[in-house]
Design a protein around this motif. Structure first.
Motif, PDB file in Angstrom:
ATOM      1  N   SER A 200     -69.028 -61.011  -5.344  1.00 22.25           N
ATOM      2  CA  SER A 200     -68.987 -61.990  -4.146  1.00 22.25           C
ATOM      3  C   SER A 200     -68.476 -63.367  -4.480  1.00 22.25           C
TER       4      SER A 200
ATOM      5  N   ALA B  75     -69.758 -57.262   2.872  1.00 27.17           N
ATOM      6  CA  ALA B  75     -70.168 -56.584   1.735  1.00 27.17           C
ATOM      7  C   ALA B  75     -71.467 -56.822   1.146  1.00 27.17           C
TER       8      ALA B  75
ATOM      9  N   SER C 225     -63.738 -50.452  -4.048  1.00 30.45           N
ATOM     10  CA  SER C 225     -63.808 -51.604  -4.719  1.00 30.45           C
ATOM     11  C   SER C 225     -65.200 -51.794  -5.306  1.00 30.45           C
TER      12      SER C 225
ATOM     13  N   SER D 235     -67.563 -46.901  -1.371  1.00 29.03           N
ATOM     14  CA  SER D 235     -66.600 -48.017  -1.584  1.00 29.03           C
ATOM     15  C   SER D 235     -65.633 -47.982  -2.882  1.00 29.03           C
TER      16      SER D 235
ATOM     17  N   ALA E 191     -67.348 -53.837  -4.260  1.00 27.33           N
ATOM     18  CA  ALA E 191     -68.461 -54.303  -3.180  1.00 27.33           C
ATOM     19  C   ALA E 191     -69.583 -54.010  -3.202  1.00 27.33           C
ATOM     20  N   ALA E 192     -70.044 -52.907  -3.697  1.00 25.63           N
ATOM     21  CA  ALA E 192     -71.385 -52.470  -3.767  1.00 25.63           C
ATOM     22  C   ALA E 192     -72.026 -52.522  -4.847  1.00 25.63           C
TER      23      ALA E 192
ATOM     24  N   TRP F 234     -62.207 -54.472   2.553  1.00 27.72           N
ATOM     25  CA  TRP F 234     -63.071 -54.936   1.532  1.00 27.72           C
ATOM     26  C   TRP F 234     -63.782 -53.724   0.775  1.00 27.72           C
ATOM     27  N   GLY F 235     -63.576 -52.517   1.264  1.00 30.96           N
ATOM     28  CA  GLY F 235     -64.341 -51.368   0.536  1.00 30.96           C
ATOM     29  C   GLY F 235     -63.365 -50.492  -0.172  1.00 30.96           C
TER      30      GLY F 235
ATOM     31  N   SER G  20     -70.600 -52.810   6.719  1.00 28.65           N
ATOM     32  CA  SER G  20     -70.599 -53.814   5.636  1.00 28.65           C
ATOM     33  C   SER G  20     -69.210 -54.158   5.356  1.00 28.65           C
ATOM     34  N   THR G  21     -68.534 -53.123   4.855  1.00 31.92           N
ATOM     35  CA  THR G  21     -67.083 -52.962   4.534  1.00 31.92           C
ATOM     36  C   THR G  21     -65.902 -53.100   5.518  1.00 31.92           C
TER      37      THR G  21
ATOM     38  N   ARG H 201     -73.389 -59.501   1.346  1.00 35.17           N
ATOM     39  CA  ARG H 201     -73.647 -60.650   0.916  1.00 35.17           C
ATOM     40  C   ARG H 201     -74.799 -61.418   1.460  1.00 35.17           C
TER      41      ARG H 201
ATOM     42  N   GLN I 210     -76.920 -50.610  -1.537  1.00 32.89           N
ATOM     43  CA  GLN I 210     -76.015 -49.418  -1.311  1.00 32.89           C
ATOM     44  C   GLN I 210     -76.151 -48.346  -0.553  1.00 32.89           C
TER      45      GLN I 210
END
Length: 640
Positions: free
Chosen positions: A607, A233, A63, A61, A65-66, A559-560, A163-164, A235, A56
């Motif tokens: 994920s 994200a 979401s 984010s 996601a992290a 995504w974020g 990443s996002t 992954r 992180q």
């Protein structure tokens, strides 16, 4: 044999809080590696316990996601430069900003012999990916350089923003992460991967001169591989460092038009023709084509429309152009008297203001008159008095003004029939506050260095106010996004939702799981207040509505940001790009040791929910067959 630190790292047990306090949680432990070798050790320690791990950055984010299932890696201390810019930058990077023991001239002799030269005024930099964008901006500025584009805030880490898939901020330019020219990734097992394009400026035999280079590092030269691990994200593993293409420092002029009629602007947007040419470039007219007010012929570089959710009638337009104007004017700063500073102050003085509002002549007259009315009057007066007492308690109980305002907005959204008439003044004030906040963000004319204009410093509000924010990406050459926004505004007005919808335009990304999938992409961010540390959104019907509308009109969720993605939904959005991405992930999980069982080191609840996992069966074998047939064009090179 991987190259890890010799001594194990301690992990801290602590509450991890994101930017808007949407989903604070306590992971099993938090690692804080200071070097690449320690980063590798973190991954191996987690695997030794048969636990997962997740990296992180700044926690921006909204979401999950992290969110880590087990261990979290905080990348804050992986924030150094690993080489001087190449070619030599106009000024020097501060020597304190380099990682100890690194070869500061590394980029100079790693450029591929005979490679296509970089565009004019372009430079390569090599930095650890945990660096905060605002610190990278300062370093670049000191060297006379700048990021070619970025999102609206510098508080994110570089890897976190990538990443996002954080949106771009320049019309027709792809987002920041499309300027990545190489990635140094730590994957399952602590295996290190150096990934670069099949043909590009980076190459040669100098990789082993990198700081802390591990002889066991796998080197991949493939466009598809480079476009897989960046936007996913986290992954695929932990991005330790990147080679990024930047540009010479430039200056921007930013001009906003305030309080425009949204219906008129919508008509002009619909009439603004967007043509996608055979070579993939875009020609756009109408509102998308307006030269600089300085009369120097500079084309429009940035275009954004912000619409007030409260009434759905007013909007603001912001444009940017390159400029030669010297100095700085109206650049983003968190001054003591600014609205941002007020959001972070104690709300206790509002208790007195609420008492004064209760004594407003109109309200007093109504209360006196109705108190004389049998039955209805006493009930009404008691209800409104209780409401104002409740609001005063909020002012005394809330940690910040931002949280207090969110609680007031929540209370106004659920007024009873007995309260709504008398509290109409209060509701009007809350709805009007939405326009006031947007006005604060739109200075009429600004200019300065690129980062002074682009970085809106949203981190100055961190911990002061929480929001619900969702963002969806559409094809700007069609009008589906306008019809989607029409429905959103209808719903926001019906539900008395204050906040904004912001339309930003950008180019297509080459990364497999990026949301920017159209030659001219428009993102629509919808943001409105919510209470901090609360699992419940008080505008839940509106929240559900916007996500349903986005799915109906083909919007691709960020995504974020907050979303309701599922595995099947994601597959329908990314299709064959997701197949290619899953192949790379399978290689990372199995290919590094050719083992039968993949290591799910970076797999999380998030994920698995959204399908960021390899295909079932034997995805590596299937993927290799497709690769050999030319489906992906990936190739592993011998170890250096």
């Amino acid at each position: 044999m991987s190259c890890a630190a010799r001594d194990p790292l301690d992990s801290l047990v602590q509450v991890v809080k994101d930017y808007t306090l949407t989903h604070p949680y306590s992971p099993r432990g938090v690692f804080q590696p200071r070097t690449l070798r320690e980063l590798v050790k973190c991954v191996q320690q987690a695997e030794a316990e048969k636990r997962g791990v997740k990296a992180q950055g700044s926690g921006y984010s909204l979401s999950n996601a992290a969110v880590a299932d087990d261990y979290l890696i905080c990348t804050d201390k992986l924030n150094k430069w690993l080489s001087r810019p190449f070619p030599a930058s106009p000024k020097s990077v501060d020597s304190d900003r380099f990682r100890d023991g690194c070869n500061q001239d590394w980029l100079q002799f790693l450029t591929r012999p005979g490679a296509k030269p970089l565009p004019d005024d372009s430079f390569l930099i090599h930095v650890e990916a945990g660096i905060k964008i605002k610190h990278l901006l300062a370093d670049l500025d000191a060297a006379g350089l700048a990021l070619p584009t970025m999102g609206a805030g510098g508080g994110q880490s570089l890897a976190g923003a990538m990443s996002t898939g954080t949106h771009g901020s320049d019309f027709l330019l792809p987002p920041l992460f499309d300027n990545i020219r190489a990635v140094h990734l730590v994957g399952p097992g602590g295996q290190e991967w150096w990934i670069e394009p099949g043909v590009g400026p980076i190459g040669g035999a100098g990789l082993n001169s990198l700081p802390y280079w591990c002889p066991d590092t796998k080197v991949v030269r493939s466009d598809e591989w480079l476009h897989a691990p960046v936007v996913c994200a986290g992954r695929c593993g932990v991005i330790y460092s990147v080679v990024l293409q930047v540009t010479r420092q430039f200056r921007l002029r930013d001009r906003s038009e305030k309080n425009l009629d949204w219906k008129e602007v919508r008509k002009k947007l619909k009439a603004s023709e967007v043509k996608v040419m055979r070579d993939g470039t875009v020609e756009a007219g109408g509102l998308f084509r307006q030269n600089s007010p300085e009369g120097d012929g500079q084309p429009q570089r940035f275009f954004q429309v912000t619409v007030d959710l409260a009434e759905g009638e007013k909007c603001w337009i912001t444009r940017r152009w390159l400029t030669n104007k010297s100095g700085s004017e109206n650049t983003s700063k968190a001054t003591p008297g600014s609205f941002d500073a007020i959001l972070c102050q104690s709300p206790k003085p509002f208790a007195a203001a609420i008492a004064a509002l209760q004594l407003a002549p109109e309200l007093v007259a109504a209360k006196v008159g109705l108190s004389l009315t049998p039955f209805v009057g006493p009930v009404w007066v008691t209800a409104i008095d209780a409401l104002f007492v409740e609001l005063a308690v909020y002012a005394l109980d809330s940690p910040t003004t931002g949280d207090f305002l969110a609680r007031v907005i929540e209370r106004c959204s659920r007024l009873t029939d007995a309260q709504v008439g008398a509290a109409g003044l209060l509701r009007d004030l809350v709805m009007g506050l939405s326009s006031t906040i947007i006005d604060q963000e739109h200075d009429a004319d600004r200019w300065g260095k690129s980062h002074e204009i682009v970085d809106g410093h949203p981190d100055k509000r961190r911990g002061c106010i929480s929001v619900h924010s969702a963002e969806f990406f559409f094809d700007a050459s069609a009008d589906d996004y306008l019809q989607f926004l029409d429905k959103v505004l209808e719903s926001s007005k019906e539900n008395h939702v204050p906040g904004y919808a912001s339309l930003r335009y950008m180019g297509r990304s080459r990364h497999l799981m990026a949301m920017q999938r159209h030659p001219l992409t428009v993102s629509i961010e919808i943001a409105f207040p919510r209470r901090a540390n609360s699992d419940e959104d008080f505008f839940q019907p509106f929240v559900d509505r916007i996500h349903l509308l986005a799915k109906q009109w083909g919007g691709i969720p960020h995504w974020g940001q907050r979303h309701v993605l599922s595995s099947g939904y994601v597959e329908s959005l990314y299709q064959m790009d997701m197949v290619a991405w899953r192949y790379v992930l399978a290689e990372l999980e199995q290919g590094y040791a050719r083992q039968a069982e993949p290591r799910k080191t970076f797999s999380t609840v998030f994920s698995r929910k959204v399908g960021l996992e390899p295909l079932e069966g034997n995805p590596v074998a299937t993927g290799r067959r497709q690769r050999d047939l030319g489906a992906f064009g990936a190739s592993l090179t011998p170890l250096l």
